[in-house]
Write a protein that holds these residues in place. Structure first.
Motif, PDB file in Angstrom:
ATOM      1  N   LEU A   1       0.824  -1.218   0.000  1.00 48.79           N
ATOM      2  CA  LEU A   1       0.000   0.000   0.000  1.00 48.79           C
ATOM      3  C   LEU A   1       0.853   1.261   0.000  1.00 48.79           C
ATOM      4  N   VAL A   2       2.039   1.196   0.623  1.00 52.37           N
ATOM      5  CA  VAL A   2       2.918   2.364   0.672  1.00 52.37           C
ATOM      6  C   VAL A   2       3.274   2.825  -0.731  1.00 52.37           C
ATOM      7  N   ARG A   3       3.353   1.898  -1.662  1.00 50.82           N
ATOM      8  CA  ARG A   3       3.750   2.242  -3.030  1.00 50.82           C
ATOM      9  C   ARG A   3       2.662   3.020  -3.766  1.00 50.82           C
ATOM     10  N   ARG A   4       1.398   2.837  -3.393  1.00 50.93           N
ATOM     11  CA  ARG A   4       0.250   3.461  -4.063  1.00 50.93           C
ATOM     12  C   ARG A   4       0.254   3.157  -5.571  1.00 50.93           C
ATOM     13  N   PRO A   5       0.200   1.889  -5.934  1.00 56.16           N
ATOM     14  CA  PRO A   5       0.240   1.525  -7.353  1.00 56.16           C
ATOM     15  C   PRO A   5      -1.148   1.605  -7.986  1.00 56.16           C
ATOM     16  N   GLU A   6      -1.185   1.404  -9.294  1.00 56.86           N
ATOM     17  CA  GLU A   6      -2.469   1.374 -10.006  1.00 56.86           C
ATOM     18  C   GLU A   6      -3.103  -0.014  -9.972  1.00 56.86           C
ATOM     19  N   ILE A   7      -2.263  -1.047  -9.777  1.00 57.95           N
ATOM     20  CA  ILE A   7      -2.765  -2.424  -9.758  1.00 57.95           C
ATOM     21  C   ILE A   7      -2.260  -3.117  -8.502  1.00 57.95           C
ATOM     22  N   HIS A   8      -3.183  -3.712  -7.741  1.00 55.93           N
ATOM     23  CA  HIS A   8      -2.834  -4.481  -6.544  1.00 55.93           C
ATOM     24  C   HIS A   8      -3.081  -5.957  -6.818  1.00 55.93           C
ATOM     25  N   LEU A   9      -2.081  -6.792  -6.522  1.00 57.25           N
ATOM     26  CA  LEU A   9      -2.216  -8.239  -6.675  1.00 57.25           C
ATOM     27  C   LEU A   9      -2.028  -8.889  -5.307  1.00 57.25           C
ATOM     28  N   PHE A  10      -3.022  -9.651  -4.870  1.00 61.12           N
ATOM     29  CA  PHE A  10      -2.951 -10.331  -3.582  1.00 61.12           C
ATOM     30  C   PHE A  10      -3.072 -11.835  -3.827  1.00 61.12           C
ATOM     31  N   ASP A  11      -1.984 -12.560  -3.590  1.00 55.59           N
ATOM     32  CA  ASP A  11      -1.973 -14.005  -3.814  1.00 55.59           C
ATOM     33  C   ASP A  11      -2.222 -14.726  -2.493  1.00 55.59           C
ATOM     34  N   ASP A  12      -3.501 -14.967  -2.208  1.00 58.00           N
ATOM     35  CA  ASP A  12      -3.894 -15.641  -0.964  1.00 58.00           C
ATOM     36  C   ASP A  12      -3.234 -14.971   0.241  1.00 58.00           C
ATOM     37  N   SER A  13      -3.284 -13.640   0.244  1.00 55.51           N
ATOM     38  CA  SER A  13      -2.547 -12.850   1.235  1.00 55.51           C
ATOM     39  C   SER A  13      -3.317 -12.636   2.529  1.00 55.51           C
ATOM     40  N   PHE A  14      -4.479 -13.268   2.649  1.00 58.90           N
ATOM     41  CA  PHE A  14      -5.296 -13.105   3.858  1.00 58.90           C
ATOM     42  C   PHE A  14      -5.493 -14.436   4.570  1.00 58.90           C
ATOM     43  N   SER A  15      -4.771 -15.463   4.142  1.00 52.17           N
ATOM     44  CA  SER A  15      -5.029 -16.818   4.642  1.00 52.17           C
ATOM     45  C   SER A  15      -4.689 -16.978   6.118  1.00 52.17           C
ATOM     46  N   ALA A  16      -3.718 -16.184   6.643  1.00 54.81           N
ATOM     47  CA  ALA A  16      -3.320 -16.326   8.047  1.00 54.81           C
ATOM     48  C   ALA A  16      -4.127 -15.426   8.979  1.00 54.81           C
ATOM     49  N   LEU A  17      -5.100 -14.672   8.424  1.00 50.82           N
ATOM     50  CA  LEU A  17      -5.902 -13.761   9.234  1.00 50.82           C
ATOM     51  C   LEU A  17      -7.190 -14.454   9.672  1.00 50.82           C
TER      52      LEU A  17
ATOM     53  N   ALA B   1     -10.061   2.349  -4.053  1.00 55.42           N
ATOM     54  CA  ALA B   1     -11.305   2.599  -4.795  1.00 55.42           C
ATOM     55  C   ALA B   1     -11.047   2.942  -6.256  1.00 55.42           C
ATOM     56  N   ASP B   2      -9.910   3.581  -6.548  1.00 52.11           N
ATOM     57  CA  ASP B   2      -9.601   3.959  -7.936  1.00 52.11           C
ATOM     58  C   ASP B   2      -8.585   3.038  -8.582  1.00 52.11           C
ATOM     59  N   ALA B   3      -8.203   1.963  -7.885  1.00 51.14           N
ATOM     60  CA  ALA B   3      -7.176   1.061  -8.405  1.00 51.14           C
ATOM     61  C   ALA B   3      -7.805  -0.258  -8.862  1.00 51.14           C
ATOM     62  N   THR B   4      -7.022  -1.008  -9.606  1.00 45.44           N
ATOM     63  CA  THR B   4      -7.428  -2.350 -10.029  1.00 45.44           C
ATOM     64  C   THR B   4      -6.912  -3.347  -8.996  1.00 45.44           C
ATOM     65  N   VAL B   5      -7.804  -4.207  -8.512  1.00 41.95           N
ATOM     66  CA  VAL B   5      -7.445  -5.171  -7.472  1.00 41.95           C
ATOM     67  C   VAL B   5      -7.727  -6.576  -7.980  1.00 41.95           C
ATOM     68  N   VAL B   6      -6.711  -7.441  -7.871  1.00 45.30           N
ATOM     69  CA  VAL B   6      -6.879  -8.848  -8.217  1.00 45.30           C
ATOM     70  C   VAL B   6      -6.504  -9.666  -6.983  1.00 45.30           C
ATOM     71  N   ILE B   7      -7.426 -10.522  -6.550  1.00 40.17           N
ATOM     72  CA  ILE B   7      -7.230 -11.300  -5.330  1.00 40.17           C
ATOM     73  C   ILE B   7      -7.315 -12.788  -5.669  1.00 40.17           C
ATOM     74  N   VAL B   8      -6.302 -13.523  -5.254  1.00 40.70           N
ATOM     75  CA  VAL B   8      -6.366 -14.990  -5.288  1.00 40.70           C
ATOM     76  C   VAL B   8      -6.641 -15.451  -3.869  1.00 40.70           C
ATOM     77  N   ALA B   9      -7.609 -16.328  -3.700  1.00 45.20           N
ATOM     78  CA  ALA B   9      -7.963 -16.766  -2.351  1.00 45.20           C
ATOM     79  C   ALA B   9      -8.523 -18.177  -2.384  1.00 45.20           C
TER      80      ALA B   9
END
Length: 577
Positions: free
Chosen positions: A486-502, A519-527
């Motif tokens: 999030l610190v980078r503030r990119p246009e595209i966020h990719l999350f590869d099963d990044s919530f599995s330990a929560l 809200a203005d970015a593209t988000v791709v989530i693998v879960a």
């Protein structure tokens, strides 16, 4: 291979090497001149009682010895600096090459082998170069010069050299031929020990959980015993080398003294000439001995050079574009067209025919059974590997044509297994943006629901993190990795099963914060968890590497049997509805 590697990396140090060779030449000439001066003192000073001659020639000897010492110090200094610089350059070259590798090349070599090649293999070559600069340049000059000056002292007695020098060369060649395959085996054994040790350190909890301590001790012991056995065989051969040389040296000295006694008695040879001849004989044989020491190192260095050159010659399957695109005109439009991926030599592709379009302001989720290719697919977007068929476009530009800096600035990737580097919380978060302020870091931590536990750490943002983030929990590592992206503030966020330990509550809070932040970015989530992706704007269902469904949660529950099976394996009918 060794010469090729050295030519390529020693070229920038031509001037220091020339200076070193000149110094070694002067030093060797001085060394060879001293026995002749000593013979002159004995024959024309000591035997005749000429005190003045002794003092004059003795003064010359002192001056020559001083020149020899100064040149030796200078040569060793140049040699040490050049060898150290070569080691630095080789390590940098291997490191830079490995950094360009995709996951495919790293998997081919293996992390333990790459570490050994960057450290131990480079060190062997560095030591060989140091020995060459300090000993081997001197050895041939001293050998040839010693033979010429020995002939000048007594040509008849020099006939012994015709027998001694070739004999010594043959014995050394036989030992070196036996050493080469053993050195190759030794480097392979070092790789094996490093690999097993790395596995055992990383898998310590699993080993203890399954009570496999004895099994792992035996496994390490076998690898260690194989390395020890190979090292002992090398040591035994090397132990033979120096006694062999010394036997030849001592027998030669006895033979020279024996034959010279008769020549001195007949008046054909002077005592000073015998002393000088013995000195030259020792210098000749010592030069061969110095060469022997280097020849002991050459086989191992050749093996190491082959292993290093193998890394340097390996081209990454992820290649840099010849004319990279550095500017994108739209913001975060991601499109996959007929994307496929196949590992080299595999009978079946991991992915085939994947097509979808992810837009800014939308969340696209990818779900599927284990082994369906979800992680492989998302790894293709930031070019951790390259597609084998089809195209991935960002804002209409093929990712293979994008400048790597532009790609990493546009895409932030949170991997399935988040990795934290040794340092502090702040240093890890600033991987996303080195210029980020503390306020930026705290904002990202708040979104990732990591601010509370970071505040509790001693030092807050300056709290130390161990390698891999071993001093924080799995869920905390994932939240810190999300904050780093999030610190980078990119246009595209990719999350590869990044919530599995929560846990479910934290998962929901993090996703709610992300929804506002991206809200203005593209988000791709693998879960794997349905609750994580059920509210996505579009859900893609993968099965055996193919896209078998796309739509919202309600649409897929109604008409996609694969998705329905996944959902009902986790939720009841009521919860799914």
């Amino acid at each position: 291979m060794l010469l090729r590697l050295l030519r390529a990396h020693l070229r920038p140090y031509a001037l220091p090497i020339i200076a070193l060779v000149v110094l070694q030449l002067v030093q060797t000439v001085a060394t060879l001149y001293l026995p002749a001066l000593n013979a002159d003192i004995i024959d024309n000073g000591v035997l005749t009682g000429d005190q003045g001659h002794i003092l004059r020639v003795g003064g010359v000897m002192l001056a020559v010895a001083a020149v020899q010492l100064i040149c030796a110090i200078g040569a060793v200094g140049f040699g040490a600096r050049t060898a150290t610089a070569l080691g630095r350059d080789l390590r940098a070259s291997v490191f830079d090459q490995v950094q360009s590798f995709s996951a495919r090349e790293v998997g081919r070599f293996g992390a333990p082998s790459l570490i050994t090649r960057t450290t131990n293999d480079v060190q062997q070559i560095q030591m060989l170069v140091l020995v060459t600069f300090t000993l081997m340049i001197t050895a041939p000059i001293m050998c040839v010069g010693g033979i010429v000056l020995a002939l000048d002292q007594d040509a008849v007695l020099s006939g012994l050299l015709v027998v001694v020098v070739p004999l010594l060369g043959v014995l050394i060649a036989l030992l070196v031929a036996r050493l080469r395959p053993l050195f190759r085996a030794m480097q392979v054994r070092i790789d094996a020990v490093n690999r097993i040790l790395r596995e055992q350190i990383n898998g310590l909890q699993v080993i203890r959980a399954f009570n496999k301590d004895v099994h792992e001790q035996r496994r390490f012991g076998e690898a260690n015993a194989e390395l020890t056995g190979t090292a002992l065989r090398v040591g035994n051969l090397m132990a033979l080398m120096f006694p062999t040389v010394m036997i030849v040296v001592n027998v030669s000295s006895v033979a020279v003294t024996w034959f010279a006694a008769g020549r001195i008695d007949s008046g054909a040879m002077q005592v000073g000439a015998l002393v000088a001849f013995l000195s030259y004989l020792m210098q000749i044989l010592m030069s061969v001995m110095m060469a022997t020491f280097m020849f002991m190192m050459i086989p191992r260095a050749e093996v190491c050079a082959e292993r290093i050159q193998e890394v340097l010659d390996t081209e990454s399957t992820v290649r840099l574009p010849s004319e990279p695109v550095r500017e994108l005109h739209r913001r975060g439009h991601l499109e996959l067209r007929d994307v496929g991926f196949r590992y080299p030599g595999a009978e079946e592709p991991v992915l085939q025919g994947i097509e979808f379009h992810a837009r800014p302001g939308e969340t696209t989720a990818i779900i599927g059974s284990t082994g369906s290719g979800k992680s492989t697919l998302i790894n293709l977007i930031p070019r951790l590997s390259d597609v084998t068929t089809g195209t991935i476009l960002i804002d209409g530009v093929d990712v293979r044509d994008l400048d790597p800096a532009t790609l990493t600035r546009t895409v932030a990737f949170v991997p399935q297994r988040p990795y934290l580097f040794s340092g502090t919380v702040a240093s890890n978060l600033r991987y996303g943006d080195p210029e980020a302020t503390d306020d930026d870091l705290w904002h990202a931590l708040e979104i990732a629901r990591a601010a509370d536990f970071v505040r509790r750490l001693p030092g807050g943002l300056d709290a130390p993190l161990s390698q891999g983030g071993g001093n924080v929990s799995g869920g905390q590592r994932q939240r810190l990795a999300i904050a780093r992206a999030l610190v980078r503030r990119p246009e595209i966020h990719l999350f590869d099963d990044s919530f599995s330990a929560l846990d479910y509550a934290t998962d929901a809070q993090v996703r709610a914060g992300l929804r506002q932040e991206t809200a203005d970015a593209t988000v791709v989530i693998v879960a794997q968890r349905v609750n994580t992706i059920r509210d996505a704007d579009r859900i893609l269902v993968l099965d055996a590497g193919r896209l078998v469904g796309a739509g919202t949660h309600q649409e897929l529950m109604a008409d996609n049997e694969t998705y329905r099976e996944i959902v009902l394996s986790q939720l009841s009918e009521e919860e799914a509805a």
